[in-house]
Design a protein around this motif. Structure first.
Motif, PDB file in Angstrom:
ATOM      1  N   ARG A 224      -3.360  -1.634  -9.732  1.00  0.00           N
ATOM      2  CA  ARG A 224      -2.734  -2.279  -8.589  1.00  0.00           C
ATOM      3  C   ARG A 224      -1.361  -1.696  -8.352  1.00  0.00           C
ATOM      4  O   ARG A 224      -0.588  -1.512  -9.280  1.00  0.00           O
ATOM      5  CB  ARG A 224      -2.624  -3.789  -8.815  1.00  0.00           C
ATOM      6  CG  ARG A 224      -2.022  -4.522  -7.609  1.00  0.00           C
ATOM      7  CD  ARG A 224      -1.976  -6.014  -7.842  1.00  0.00           C
ATOM      8  NE  ARG A 224      -1.116  -6.359  -8.966  1.00  0.00           N
ATOM      9  CZ  ARG A 224      -0.964  -7.600  -9.410  1.00  0.00           C
ATOM     10  NH1 ARG A 224      -1.630  -8.593  -8.855  1.00  0.00           N
ATOM     11  NH2 ARG A 224      -0.160  -7.853 -10.422  1.00  0.00           N
TER      12      ARG A 224
ATOM     13  N   LEU B 131       1.908  -2.485  -5.838  1.00  0.00           N
ATOM     14  CA  LEU B 131       2.505  -3.368  -4.838  1.00  0.00           C
ATOM     15  C   LEU B 131       3.483  -2.555  -4.005  1.00  0.00           C
ATOM     16  O   LEU B 131       4.471  -2.045  -4.515  1.00  0.00           O
ATOM     17  CB  LEU B 131       3.218  -4.534  -5.519  1.00  0.00           C
ATOM     18  CG  LEU B 131       2.306  -5.473  -6.321  1.00  0.00           C
ATOM     19  CD1 LEU B 131       3.133  -6.563  -6.981  1.00  0.00           C
ATOM     20  CD2 LEU B 131       1.238  -6.085  -5.426  1.00  0.00           C
TER      21      LEU B 131
ATOM     22  N   GLU C  78       4.424  -5.304   1.420  1.00  0.00           N
ATOM     23  CA  GLU C  78       3.366  -6.276   1.662  1.00  0.00           C
ATOM     24  C   GLU C  78       1.979  -5.732   1.302  1.00  0.00           C
ATOM     25  O   GLU C  78       0.995  -6.444   1.349  1.00  0.00           O
ATOM     26  CB  GLU C  78       3.374  -6.713   3.135  1.00  0.00           C
ATOM     27  CG  GLU C  78       2.977  -5.633   4.112  1.00  0.00           C
ATOM     28  CD  GLU C  78       4.153  -4.795   4.588  1.00  0.00           C
ATOM     29  OE1 GLU C  78       4.100  -4.306   5.730  1.00  0.00           O
ATOM     30  OE2 GLU C  78       5.122  -4.639   3.823  1.00  0.00           O
ATOM     31  N   TRP C  79       1.895  -4.451   0.928  1.00  0.00           N
ATOM     32  CA  TRP C  79       0.623  -3.839   0.597  1.00  0.00           C
ATOM     33  C   TRP C  79       0.236  -4.123  -0.856  1.00  0.00           C
ATOM     34  O   TRP C  79       1.077  -4.233  -1.730  1.00  0.00           O
ATOM     35  CB  TRP C  79       0.705  -2.321   0.756  1.00  0.00           C
ATOM     36  CG  TRP C  79       0.910  -1.816   2.146  1.00  0.00           C
ATOM     37  CD1 TRP C  79       2.097  -1.484   2.732  1.00  0.00           C
ATOM     38  CD2 TRP C  79      -0.088  -1.584   3.131  1.00  0.00           C
ATOM     39  NE1 TRP C  79       1.893  -1.044   4.011  1.00  0.00           N
ATOM     40  CE2 TRP C  79       0.554  -1.089   4.280  1.00  0.00           C
ATOM     41  CE3 TRP C  79      -1.471  -1.728   3.134  1.00  0.00           C
ATOM     42  CZ2 TRP C  79      -0.136  -0.745   5.432  1.00  0.00           C
ATOM     43  CZ3 TRP C  79      -2.157  -1.386   4.282  1.00  0.00           C
ATOM     44  CH2 TRP C  79      -1.490  -0.907   5.413  1.00  0.00           C
ATOM     45  N   THR C  80      -1.056  -4.185  -1.109  1.00  0.00           N
ATOM     46  CA  THR C  80      -1.599  -4.127  -2.459  1.00  0.00           C
ATOM     47  C   THR C  80      -2.649  -3.025  -2.468  1.00  0.00           C
ATOM     48  O   THR C  80      -3.508  -2.984  -1.590  1.00  0.00           O
ATOM     49  CB  THR C  80      -2.247  -5.457  -2.876  1.00  0.00           C
ATOM     50  OG1 THR C  80      -1.269  -6.496  -2.811  1.00  0.00           O
ATOM     51  CG2 THR C  80      -2.795  -5.375  -4.285  1.00  0.00           C
TER      52      THR C  80
ATOM     53  N   LEU D  96      -5.499  -1.121  -4.963  1.00  0.00           N
ATOM     54  CA  LEU D  96      -6.255  -1.175  -6.209  1.00  0.00           C
ATOM     55  C   LEU D  96      -7.022   0.120  -6.419  1.00  0.00           C
ATOM     56  O   LEU D  96      -7.644   0.630  -5.479  1.00  0.00           O
ATOM     57  CB  LEU D  96      -7.265  -2.331  -6.177  1.00  0.00           C
ATOM     58  CG  LEU D  96      -6.738  -3.739  -5.935  1.00  0.00           C
ATOM     59  CD1 LEU D  96      -7.904  -4.709  -5.857  1.00  0.00           C
ATOM     60  CD2 LEU D  96      -5.801  -4.148  -7.048  1.00  0.00           C
TER      61      LEU D  96
ATOM     62  N   ARG E 170      -5.100  -3.429   0.576  1.00  0.00           N
ATOM     63  CA  ARG E 170      -5.104  -4.768   1.175  1.00  0.00           C
ATOM     64  C   ARG E 170      -3.797  -5.030   1.905  1.00  0.00           C
ATOM     65  O   ARG E 170      -2.709  -4.799   1.370  1.00  0.00           O
ATOM     66  CB  ARG E 170      -5.319  -5.823   0.089  1.00  0.00           C
ATOM     67  CG  ARG E 170      -5.452  -7.234   0.629  1.00  0.00           C
ATOM     68  CD  ARG E 170      -5.918  -8.196  -0.448  1.00  0.00           C
ATOM     69  NE  ARG E 170      -6.585  -9.356   0.119  1.00  0.00           N
ATOM     70  CZ  ARG E 170      -7.439 -10.123  -0.527  1.00  0.00           C
ATOM     71  NH1 ARG E 170      -7.754  -9.866  -1.783  1.00  0.00           N
ATOM     72  NH2 ARG E 170      -8.013 -11.155   0.051  1.00  0.00           N
TER      73      ARG E 170
ATOM     74  N   VAL F  93      -2.902  -1.610 -13.774  1.00  0.00           N
ATOM     75  CA  VAL F  93      -1.735  -1.611 -12.899  1.00  0.00           C
ATOM     76  C   VAL F  93      -1.147  -0.219 -12.851  1.00  0.00           C
ATOM     77  O   VAL F  93      -0.830   0.361 -13.883  1.00  0.00           O
ATOM     78  CB  VAL F  93      -0.667  -2.598 -13.423  1.00  0.00           C
ATOM     79  CG1 VAL F  93       0.581  -2.547 -12.540  1.00  0.00           C
ATOM     80  CG2 VAL F  93      -1.223  -4.010 -13.456  1.00  0.00           C
TER      81      VAL F  93
END
Length: 264
Positions: free
Chosen positions: A4, A6, A9-11, A13, A49, A262
């Motif tokens: 992941r 960050l 505001e984006w995520t 994966l 996302r 991560v």
């Protein structure tokens, strides 16, 4: 495995769904390893996302196709998404970086998605180049046919070069490994995350202009590395498409999710 990132505001994966042990000579065009020892190649799809927008980068190989080619399916990409609380029907966009078997299998599993493909890739995967066994070798017939069906269902958004998926998330034509290979960038402030897919199989290729021994255009492969560097800029991050170091370099996303890691 998945990772992941960050980005405001984006995520983002990284989902590790498959692996294989291959001779070194299968993974680099030129090698001095006289013993041709086994080496590892890993297989990923990527989930981006932004609020209710769920963008999947590639769809992995179909189980039977992977098995026939000696690849190990660790977790089906759809099952991995489900373990993350995401239904395949919730995916809004699928970026097909190119139509090779390990990037464009399972297309029908995403019934509500718009598919993003380069004009050049569709022409390559369905045109006269596929009359030659060596050029069609990394393509799966059913995967290409599934892509054509999506065209006739008006579910493909074609890109001619660089294009935008949503503000802050773009595709960029690189070519080389496949005629219409595209990479994906996600903007975070003044820097970019570059999901390189097969424009960069392994990180060490950047150090010595190494190349995967299967390509449509060698010059585009090598010059594509410079395009990745320019896209990333001084503060960006390039994520290679098949490198086991993605798993070794970053920490697990959660101890109970063996496919999750991560990245940042």
């Amino acid at each position: 495995m998945a990772g992941r990132i960050l980005l405001n505001e984006w995520t983002v994966l990284a989902i590790h769904y498959g692996t294989a042990q291959r001779p070194v000579s299968d993974l680099i065009l030129e090698t001095n390893d006289i013993h041709d020892r086994p080496s590892q190649i890993d297989y990923f799809v990527w989930l981006i996302r932004l609020e209710d927008r769920l963008i999947l980068v590639d769809t992995g190989f179909e189980a039977g196709e992977g098995a026939a080619r000696g690849r190990t399916l660790l977790i089906h990409p759809v099952a991995a998404l489900s373990s993350l609380g995401i239904k395949s029907s919730e995916i809004t966009d699928v970026v097909v970086t190119h139509l090779h078997y390990d990037h464009a299998g399972n297309l029908p599993a995403f019934p509500n998605a718009t598919f993003h493909i380069q004009d050049r890739e569709m022409a390559y995967g369905t045109g006269r180049c596929m009359c030659h066994e060596r050029m069609r070798r990394p393509f799966a017939t059913e995967g290409v046919v599934d892509a054509v069906r999506l065209v006739f269902q008006s579910r493909v958004r074609f890109h001619d070069g660089d294009g935008e998926i949503v503000p802050g998330c773009r595709v960029h034509l690189v070519g080389g490994h496949s005629k219409g290979l595209q990479v994906v960038t996600v903007a975070t402030g003044g820097a970019l995350l570059v999901i390189a897919s097969d424009a960069l199989h392994f990180q060490h290729y950047l150090e010595n202009d190494g190349a995967f021994p299967l390509f449509a255009d060698y010059l585009e492969v090598i010059e594509g590395y410079n395009k990745l560097r320019v896209l990333a800029g001084a503060n960006g991050l390039i994520i290679p498409g098949h490198d086991p170091e993605v798993l070794q370099k970053f920490s697990p996303l959660a101890p109970d999710l063996q496919f999750a890691r991560v990245l940042l």
